[in-house]
Motif scaffolding. Structure first.
Motif, PDB file in Angstrom:
ATOM      1  N   TYR A 195       0.559  -1.223   0.186  1.00 21.89           N
ATOM      2  CA  TYR A 195       0.405  -0.102  -0.409  1.00 21.89           C
ATOM      3  C   TYR A 195       0.719   1.064  -0.342  1.00 21.89           C
ATOM      4  O   TYR A 195       0.448   2.643  -0.917  1.00 21.89           O
ATOM      5  CB  TYR A 195      -0.898  -0.362   1.183  1.00 21.89           C
ATOM      6  N   ARG A 238      -4.572   7.012   1.660  1.00 18.63           N
ATOM      7  CA  ARG A 238      -3.580   5.803   1.141  1.00 18.63           C
ATOM      8  C   ARG A 238      -3.468   4.400   3.150  1.00 18.63           C
ATOM      9  O   ARG A 238      -3.667   3.858   2.797  1.00 18.63           O
ATOM     10  CB  ARG A 238      -1.921   6.033   0.770  1.00 18.63           C
ATOM     11  N   TYR A 273      -6.485   3.753   4.156  1.00 17.60           N
ATOM     12  CA  TYR A 273      -6.775   2.639   2.896  1.00 17.60           C
ATOM     13  C   TYR A 273      -6.648   1.576   2.951  1.00 17.60           C
ATOM     14  O   TYR A 273      -7.262   0.754   3.430  1.00 17.60           O
ATOM     15  CB  TYR A 273      -7.326   3.120   1.340  1.00 17.60           C
ATOM     16  N   MET A 274      -5.303   1.297   3.911  1.00 11.90           N
ATOM     17  CA  MET A 274      -4.716   0.669   4.114  1.00 11.90           C
ATOM     18  C   MET A 274      -5.487  -0.214   5.141  1.00 11.90           C
ATOM     19  O   MET A 274      -5.106  -1.565   5.435  1.00 11.90           O
ATOM     20  CB  MET A 274      -3.156   0.633   4.260  1.00 11.90           C
ATOM     21  N   TYR A 309      -8.294   0.398   6.417  1.00  8.24           N
ATOM     22  CA  TYR A 309      -9.264  -0.512   6.031  1.00  8.24           C
ATOM     23  C   TYR A 309      -9.699  -1.925   5.364  1.00  8.24           C
ATOM     24  O   TYR A 309     -10.181  -2.505   5.676  1.00  8.24           O
ATOM     25  CB  TYR A 309     -10.618   0.674   5.198  1.00  8.24           C
ATOM     26  N   GLU A 310      -8.356  -1.770   4.532  1.00  9.24           N
ATOM     27  CA  GLU A 310      -8.404  -2.941   3.390  1.00  9.24           C
ATOM     28  C   GLU A 310      -7.965  -4.076   4.651  1.00  9.24           C
ATOM     29  O   GLU A 310      -8.005  -4.552   3.562  1.00  9.24           O
ATOM     30  CB  GLU A 310      -7.943  -2.679   2.446  1.00  9.24           C
ATOM     31  N   CYS A 311      -7.205  -3.824   5.710  1.00 10.72           N
ATOM     32  CA  CYS A 311      -6.310  -4.484   5.926  1.00 10.72           C
ATOM     33  C   CYS A 311      -7.204  -5.805   6.207  1.00 10.72           C
ATOM     34  O   CYS A 311      -7.677  -5.440   7.558  1.00 10.72           O
ATOM     35  CB  CYS A 311      -5.149  -3.988   7.378  1.00 10.72           C
ATOM     36  N   PRO A 312      -7.233  -7.039   6.158  1.00  8.16           N
ATOM     37  CA  PRO A 312      -7.491  -7.886   6.681  1.00  8.16           C
ATOM     38  C   PRO A 312      -7.938  -8.003   8.765  1.00  8.16           C
ATOM     39  O   PRO A 312      -6.580  -7.369   9.532  1.00  8.16           O
ATOM     40  CB  PRO A 312      -7.182  -9.737   6.842  1.00  8.16           C
ATOM     41  N   LYS A 327     -14.785   7.407   6.182  1.00 12.35           N
ATOM     42  CA  LYS A 327     -14.590   5.886   5.075  1.00 12.35           C
ATOM     43  C   LYS A 327     -14.031   6.705   3.860  1.00 12.35           C
ATOM     44  O   LYS A 327     -13.382   5.913   3.066  1.00 12.35           O
ATOM     45  CB  LYS A 327     -15.024   4.751   5.330  1.00 12.35           C
ATOM     46  N   TYR A 371     -11.481   6.262   0.128  1.00  9.41           N
ATOM     47  CA  TYR A 371     -11.645   5.883  -0.421  1.00  9.41           C
ATOM     48  C   TYR A 371     -11.440   7.814  -1.755  1.00  9.41           C
ATOM     49  O   TYR A 371     -10.845   6.703  -3.306  1.00  9.41           O
ATOM     50  CB  TYR A 371     -12.266   4.995  -0.763  1.00  9.41           C
ATOM     51  N   ASN A 384      -7.817   8.586  -2.729  1.00  5.49           N
ATOM     52  CA  ASN A 384      -7.210   7.734  -2.564  1.00  5.49           C
ATOM     53  C   ASN A 384      -7.583   7.078  -4.536  1.00  5.49           C
ATOM     54  O   ASN A 384      -6.553   7.255  -4.888  1.00  5.49           O
ATOM     55  CB  ASN A 384      -7.394   5.873  -1.727  1.00  5.49           C
ATOM     56  N   ASP A 385      -8.785   7.067  -4.722  1.00  5.64           N
ATOM     57  CA  ASP A 385      -8.880   6.872  -6.278  1.00  5.64           C
ATOM     58  C   ASP A 385      -7.941   7.770  -7.196  1.00  5.64           C
ATOM     59  O   ASP A 385      -8.081   7.740  -7.795  1.00  5.64           O
ATOM     60  CB  ASP A 385     -10.410   6.593  -6.414  1.00  5.64           C
TER      61      ASP A 385
END
Length: 306
Positions: A61, A94, A97-98, A100-103, A164, A168, A171-172
């Motif tokens: 990321y 970013r 975003y990392m 939010y996307e991290c498991p 959130k 996003y 980041n986009d």
């Protein structure tokens, strides 16, 4: 109480590991209430080292930011002096975003297996909102902020904002120069100043939300102070012991039926005064929680039976 410390063990053999797991399970089973205090070591036990190292998640990321600016780990990136607000917010977007996307890390699931059906509350200095994936907000106190929210950098009013969608969108929009368009920079809806993440810093907003996090802790302690209460400390290091560790020590010392357990591979410290009211587990948090959860559920190989 003083803070004279017992010397923690420096190596763990299978017999010690079994004993540690047994003590943890016995104290959880015997407790009327459990207050968990979790810090950075909890997320590190999941293999998430991106705050201080360029691990695989960091590279996925934030690798492009490292190659451009040279910093190591997201923590240093957070405080880097970027050439423009557009570059700064590209990094914040970013990083958010990392997160939010991290498991969700397995130790968080294992901890919740151990707490299932019990009277508990969790307080954490972590800002990565991993706990919010596994526990309801009424049982959780984020005492050093929460990266899911932005605040006014001037603290012109007592409000924080869910971020959130903003994260996003920004980041986009990050371009080849690692910047976002100026119009996407989050700004306070009241004074127009730039927003900033609601996390501990020089302008951290200690308003209604912050006070409510402590209100939940105090309500739990008031309701359970005369009961058998277990203070379970997970991954508190030497950077900020004053938020979880030292209050846990003092509460364990003061409350007649309190017991204290710390789990930390490097900093499992037990004051001499708590030698009869506490247990220090100098082990990997993930391994201890995994094996304790397996023993409690009766699934897999239970180390307590080996």
């Amino acid at each position: 109480m003083s803070t004279m410390l017992l010397t923690p063990k420096t190596s763990i053999d299978p017999a010690v590991h079994r004993q540690n797991v047994q003590v943890l399970l016995e104290k959880i089973a015997g407790a009327d209430a459990i207050l968990v205090g979790a810090a950075a070591g909890m997320s590190a036990s999941c293999g998430f080292h991106f705050f201080y190292q360029n691990d695989a998640i960091f590279e996925q990321y934030l690798g492009d930011f490292h190659r451009k600016y040279g910093f190591t780990g997201a923590f240093h990136g957070f405080y880097y002096r970027y050439p423009s607000p557009e570059a700064h917010w590209a990094f914040l977007a970013r990083m958010g975003y990392m997160e939010y996307e991290c498991p969700t890390g397995q130790p968080y699931y294992d901890l919740m297996k151990l707490l299932q059906g019990r009277n508990y509350h969790i307080m954490t200095t972590n800002q990565d909102f991993q706990f919010t994936r596994v526990v309801s907000e009424d049982k959780l106190s984020a005492i050093q902020g929460d990266s899911r929210y932005y605040q006014c950098s001037r603290r012109c009013h007592d409000e924080i904002y869910w971020n959130k969608e903003m994260v996003y969108e920004m980041n986009d929009a990050i371009d080849e120069n690692l910047c976002i368009p100026s119009e996407l920079i989050p700004r306070c809806p009241r004074c127009g100043a730039e927003m900033e993440p609601w996390v501990r810093g020089y302008t951290f907003l200690e308003g209604k939300k912050y006070k409510d996090e402590y209100r939940k802790i105090n309500a739990f302690l008031t309701a359970n102070q005369d009961k058998k209460i277990l203070f379970l400390e997970l991954g508190v290091g030497r950077m900020t012991p004053m938020f979880i560790q030292e209050p846990f020590w003092n509460l364990t010392y003061s409350l007649p039926q309190a017991y204290y357990i710390t789990i930390n591979p490097n900093d499992a410290l037990l004051p001499q005064e708590l030698s009869q009211k506490g247990w220090a587990i100098k082990e990997d948090i993930a391994a201890v929680l995994r094996d304790a959860a397996a023993c409690m559920s009766g699934k897999g190989d239970c180390v307590c039976m080996i």
